[in-house]
Every structure is written in C-alpha cells, then in structure tokens.
Enzyme design. Structure first.
Site, mmCIF file in Angstrom:
data_model
loop_
_atom_site.group_PDB
_atom_site.id
_atom_site.type_symbol
_atom_site.label_atom_id
_atom_site.label_comp_id
_atom_site.label_asym_id
_atom_site.label_seq_id
_atom_site.Cartn_x
_atom_site.Cartn_y
_atom_site.Cartn_z
ATOM 1 N N ARG A 1 32.544 -23.985 -9.843
ATOM 2 C CA ARG A 1 32.826 -25.027 -7.583
ATOM 3 C C ARG A 1 31.379 -25.847 -7.117
ATOM 4 O O ARG A 1 31.241 -26.412 -6.811
ATOM 5 C CB ARG A 1 33.196 -23.904 -6.946
ATOM 6 C CG ARG A 1 35.032 -23.178 -7.224
ATOM 7 C CD ARG A 1 34.706 -22.567 -6.444
ATOM 8 N NE ARG A 1 36.851 -22.058 -6.551
ATOM 9 C CZ ARG A 1 37.034 -21.103 -5.874
ATOM 10 N NH1 ARG A 1 36.355 -20.543 -5.392
ATOM 11 N NH2 ARG A 1 38.614 -21.221 -5.923
ATOM 12 N N GLU B 1 42.363 -22.926 -13.817
ATOM 13 C CA GLU B 1 41.295 -22.661 -12.759
ATOM 14 C C GLU B 1 39.511 -23.520 -13.475
ATOM 15 O O GLU B 1 39.465 -22.680 -14.504
ATOM 16 C CB GLU B 1 41.673 -21.868 -11.652
ATOM 17 C CG GLU B 1 42.449 -21.992 -10.404
ATOM 18 C CD GLU B 1 42.632 -20.998 -9.087
ATOM 19 O OE1 GLU B 1 41.620 -20.427 -9.769
ATOM 20 O OE2 GLU B 1 44.183 -20.940 -8.734
ATOM 21 N N HIS C 1 33.175 -21.339 1.546
ATOM 22 C CA HIS C 1 34.694 -20.869 1.191
ATOM 23 C C HIS C 1 34.353 -19.632 0.923
ATOM 24 O O HIS C 1 35.135 -18.748 1.527
ATOM 25 C CB HIS C 1 35.107 -21.514 0.090
ATOM 26 C CG HIS C 1 35.685 -21.251 -0.816
ATOM 27 N ND1 HIS C 1 37.825 -21.188 -0.133
ATOM 28 C CD2 HIS C 1 36.812 -20.224 -1.860
ATOM 29 C CE1 HIS C 1 38.588 -20.310 -0.931
ATOM 30 N NE2 HIS C 1 37.909 -20.571 -1.845
ATOM 31 N N HIS D 1 33.792 -24.855 -1.372
ATOM 32 C CA HIS D 1 35.329 -25.102 -2.113
ATOM 33 C C HIS D 1 34.485 -26.601 -1.928
ATOM 34 O O HIS D 1 34.780 -27.153 -0.851
ATOM 35 C CB HIS D 1 35.782 -25.140 -1.151
ATOM 36 C CG HIS D 1 37.019 -25.066 -2.629
ATOM 37 N ND1 HIS D 1 37.879 -25.671 -3.098
ATOM 38 C CD2 HIS D 1 38.188 -23.688 -3.073
ATOM 39 C CE1 HIS D 1 38.632 -25.692 -3.280
ATOM 40 N NE2 HIS D 1 38.904 -23.885 -3.755
ATOM 41 N N ARG E 1 31.372 -16.726 -7.106
ATOM 42 C CA ARG E 1 32.324 -17.166 -7.709
ATOM 43 C C ARG E 1 32.946 -17.685 -8.298
ATOM 44 O O ARG E 1 33.703 -18.811 -8.057
ATOM 45 C CB ARG E 1 33.231 -16.654 -6.227
ATOM 46 C CG ARG E 1 34.114 -15.136 -6.809
ATOM 47 C CD ARG E 1 35.026 -15.243 -5.125
ATOM 48 N NE ARG E 1 35.762 -16.239 -4.925
ATOM 49 C CZ ARG E 1 36.720 -16.788 -4.880
ATOM 50 N NH1 ARG E 1 37.131 -16.663 -5.631
ATOM 51 N NH2 ARG E 1 36.551 -17.774 -3.980
#
Length: 527
Positions: free
Chosen positions: A274, A112, A331, A228, A366
């Site tokens: 992100r 990811e 998100h 997100h 995060r």
C-alpha cells in the site's frame, strides 16, 4: 462508582472477540463513545486473511506479512498469528458466521495487494466487517453489559501508581462516572481522523493512544501510518473507501488518458504494498494529475461490490463510466500502545488490543486484511490470560483519585489540525515540514494538558485534545526516524537503513509508572 471484573473500552472486532471469549462468571462492561456499531471494524469492506486454500500455507502468509511490514515485524508473533488464522476462520464459520462460499461448502477466496496467494475471506462481498461485528454482537451473553454514548476520558491508577484500576467517563446526560475493575482494556481503534483525508470512522480520534500516554504507558512506532491508496475523491473531499479487493479483482490505476501508473514501479504493479501505491498516486496528485480506478475489467461490479457501488452513486460517480476518481488517505496506524501478544501493556491491569495496540505483528506497514485477523487473534489470547489469572483483584478496594490542576489552553478546530497533518506529516515527509508541524503543535502547551484535570471538559473538547496528543506523537516519531520504511516515507532519507533502524523502535513514555505486580517478563516489551 460502578465496579466490574473487566472494562472494555471500544466495540470493534478485538473488543467483541475478547468479550465473547471471557468466561461467563466474569462481570464485563463494554463502554463505547457512540453506538455499538460506529467504528472502523463495522466499516471494513475488505476481508480476513487466512491460508485456507490447498495451494497456500501459513508460512507463505507469514512471509507476505514480513515483506509488507518491511521486516520491522515481530517475526515470532506473525508466525503464531498466521498459523492460528485458518482455525479462527473455520471456528467462526462453523459457529454460524456467514462467509461467502460457492454454495457447496467451499469458501471463496480473494486476492489483495502484497499477498502471494488468494487467501482473503469475505462476507457479503464488501461487507465483511459489518457481518462479523453483527455476528459477534448477537453472541454476547448476559454477563456483558453495554453502555453506549459513554466517552472514557481518563485512566485511574492506584495510589502507588503501580497499576490501572479504573476509568472516568462522560455519560450521555453530561454527568461524570467512575468505573473500577482489575482489568481495563483499550480497544478504541486508531487515529485516522487526525488527517484531512482518511478512510476512518469519525470515532477514530486517537482516544486510547492519548489515554495510555497520559497514564504513562509505553507507546511505540507511531511514525508508521498506512495511507490507503484508493479513497473516493469528489469535489475536493474524500468520501469513503474503495476496497483493495477491487484491485484484487482486476481494477487498475490510470490517468484520464488511460496511462497505467503502476507499470514499471513494482513487480506486483497495482497490487504492490500500500505505501508504494499511495506514494505513486501522491506523486501524480502533486503534479495536478487526477488518478482513477479503472473497473472496466470487473464483471457485475454492482453485485460484487455493493457497498462501493452505493458509495459512488451517493456521491454522483456513475460506476457505468468505469472510472472512479481516487486519492490516498490515512487508513491504519501500525504503532500504538506497546503490548505483548496477550495485549498486556507496561502498566499492570491495563491492556490494549486491535489498532490502538502495537504488538509488532504489522511491522512498518500492515498487510491487507490482517487487521480483523489480528483483532480476533489477540482478543482471544487476552481472554485466555484474563480467564486464567486472579491478578490485581484487590487493587480496586483502595480507589484513590489524585487532585490535579486545571489548565484551560486553547486548541484550534480539528479541521485545522487535519490539514496541517496531511500537508506536513502525511504521505511524503521531510525534516523541514516535520519541524514546522512540531513547532506549530508546541504552541498549544500539550505537555501541560497531560497532567491537567480534564473532568470539566465537554466530549467534543476532549476529542479534540486527544487528536492533538496523537498528532504530536506521530510528528515527533516521524522526525526521529531518519530513514524510509513501510508507511513512513522521508523524502530527505528515501532509503531503508537496515544497519541502524530495521528493528529499532521509537518508544515514547511521558513518565515512568512505578514497578508493579507484573505477571510477565518486562524484557518482552523492550526493544
């Protein structure tokens, strides 16, 4: 009044991990405002990050977490979590939690964004949260009671205001109830629903943040909101999350003409952190250009990502066309109720775990698939602490409910708040827009609501009030941080300012709770 040893407000991964790890001689109750499985944890498509592969190491996971968090993280806390991660995953797997493997006893690991190694453990492809929550629910034992559709709306402090000793809640039949306990745990999730575009469950309305703030607990880092990059976007609305694992498997972000938008933006391209991907998509959308996720390189997409495929079909997007229309949406909030690594807040007897808490682990942004991990990690550490302490047990013998004045101010419908937050306190911020939002919010006299009696309000009105409180805290914090870092991007201050801001947190505390019987060093919570 109902009396327990531990009250847990919420039913996500952090709450369930805590409940399962508490000793069986404790009388525990889980209070959740809707169904047990109605929350962000259950919806989590991604996975859990853990350095399990032979080529990986917890230190590399640690470095990736710091890089994604723009080095605003509590480094010691991050390292402790990444070192614990493999043990947590293996413990769940050996206990019977189903994770995807190769059929020969080896876990399958995905990639990811912002990770340097394949380290994402999945369950059911893109149904990791559902499978983990179901597994933890099945393991709950007889000492744990569950009351669903029970909306906690107020925290109760003792007469001296030195510790939290209970909560007030709305029952399904409309009656109010008091629950008392020496340990009250906020595990209520985040506040994504204060924005018009969000991946969050409808329950994520900032309840725990508002509860803690009204009670006088310290909050920090509320300006750091992760957007997100890829939410399905159909007919002018977001319809659900397209997991980052889709890009991890090779999908790329393109325009209708096929231009790859992340080329030349970041070395990791479509797997950049992100906030960078979200800001890039946002720049295109401001110009009226729709961005798509090109999934043509992923074989057997329907079986690999069943949840995403169903989401697309349900909203008229055919995955066979290989292009999924996307926009960014709120998100995850990295800030929240300030705690140590045991989940202890600045108010004795009150704890916070999961997204509602600010442990410092996530920093300014995060890292993907660290949320379920942090919930399990801190939930377990809090269980160890509660299991080993007798603190605060005498406090609930002298329950005192203070009189409060009524205030009946008007709050507009949530949709109005959501759109103003998205437009003014969203992905790209400026002083002008933030000031406009702060002034708009000020007309609703939120400060008067903080000390007002709210027992008479309906759950829907309480929900709305908590959203406005959370929105106000995000806006104020975003105004105060005059730099860009992680999930906080100021167009008028576009660069990181390490000299003044790298480790500085914005602390909000509406009143000073009197010094109580703290069982830990308060300086651990200081900036």
């Amino acid at each position: 009044m109902k009396q327990y040893d531990v009250i847990i407000i919420g039913s996500g991964i952090a709450a369930l991990q805590l409940a399962n790890k508490l000793t069986k001689d404790l009388n525990v109750i889980i209070l959740t405002k809707e169904k047990l499985t109605t929350g962000n944890s259950y919806l989590a498509q991604g996975g859990v990050a853990a350095a399990i592969a032979p080529s990986d190491d917890p230190y590399l996971h640690y470095l990736d977490t710091l890089e994604a968090g723009a080095h605003h993280n509590d480094a010691e806390a991050v390292l402790e979590m990444t070192q614990k991660a493999p043990e947590l995953i293996k413990g769940l797997w050996q206990s019977g939690c189903r994770f995807d493997d190769d059929g020969k006893g080896k876990l399958l690991l995905g990639m990811e964004g912002a990770h340097s190694e394949k380290r994402i453990v999945h369950s059911g492809g893109d149904e990791t949260g559902k499978h983990m929550v179901d597994f933890l629910i099945e393991r709950l034992e007889a000492n744990i009671s569950i009351e669903q559709s029970t909306f906690v709306y107020d925290l109760i402090l003792n007469k001296e205001e030195t510790q939290c000793i209970g909560v007030k809640a709305k029952l399904p039949d409309g009656r109010n109830e008091i629950y008392a306990a020496p340990h009250v745990v906020l595990a209520t999730g985040g506040c994504g629903q204060v924005f018009a575009y969000t991946s969050n469950a409808e329950t994520a309305t900032g309840d725990g943040i508002a509860l803690a703030y009204r009670a006088g607990a310290e909050l920090a880092d509320m300006e750091f909101v992760q957007f997100h990059p890829t939410l399905l976007y159909v007919a002018g609305k977001t319809r659900g999350l397209i997991s980052e694992a889709v890009r991890g498997e090779g999908a790329v972000l393109v325009t209708a003409e096929g231009k790859r938008i992340m080329e030349g933006i970041h070395p990791l391209k479509d797997l950049a952190p992100r906030h960078i991907v979200s800001q890039t998509i946002y720049d295109y959308s401001r110009k009226g250009i729709q961005v798509f996720l090109d999934i043509s390189s992923i074989r057997d997409f329907g079986s690999r990502f069943p949840t995403v495929s169903k989401l697309c079909r349900d909203h008229g997007t055919e995955i066979e066309n290989d292009l999924i229309p996307v926009v960014p949406g709120s998100h995850f909030v990295m800030g929240g109720v300030k705690t140590d690594l045991q989940g202890r807040t600045s108010i004795p007897g009150l704890y916070a775990i999961g997204e509602v808490a600010c442990t410092g682990i996530h920093g300014a942004n995060r890292l993907a698939s660290n949320s379920l991990l942090e919930g399990m990690f801190v939930g377990g550490k809090l269980a160890e602490w509660i299991n080993g302490t007798q603190a605060y047990r005498d406090a609930i013998n002298n329950l005192h409910i203070p009189e409060k004045n009524f205030f009946n101010g008007e709050l507009p419908e949530p949709d109005i708040l959501k759109h103003t937050m998205m437009n003014r306190t969203g992905i790209v911020r400026t002083k002008e827009l933030l000031m406009t939002q702060a002034e708009w919010l000020s007309q609703f006299n939120l400060e008067r609501w903080l000390d007002a009696a709210i027992d008479h309000l309906s759950p829907s009105t309480l929900n709305r009030l908590f959203m406005y409180i959370a929105a106000s805290l995000i806006t104020r914090s975003a105004l105060e941080r005059t730099e860009s870092r992680g999930g906080h991007f100021r167009e008028d201050f576009p660069n990181e300012d390490n000299a003044n801001w790298m480790k500085k947190q914005i602390i909000h505390q509406r009143k000073n709770v009197k010094d109580g019987k703290h069982e830990f060093n308060q300086t651990a919570l200081a900036t």
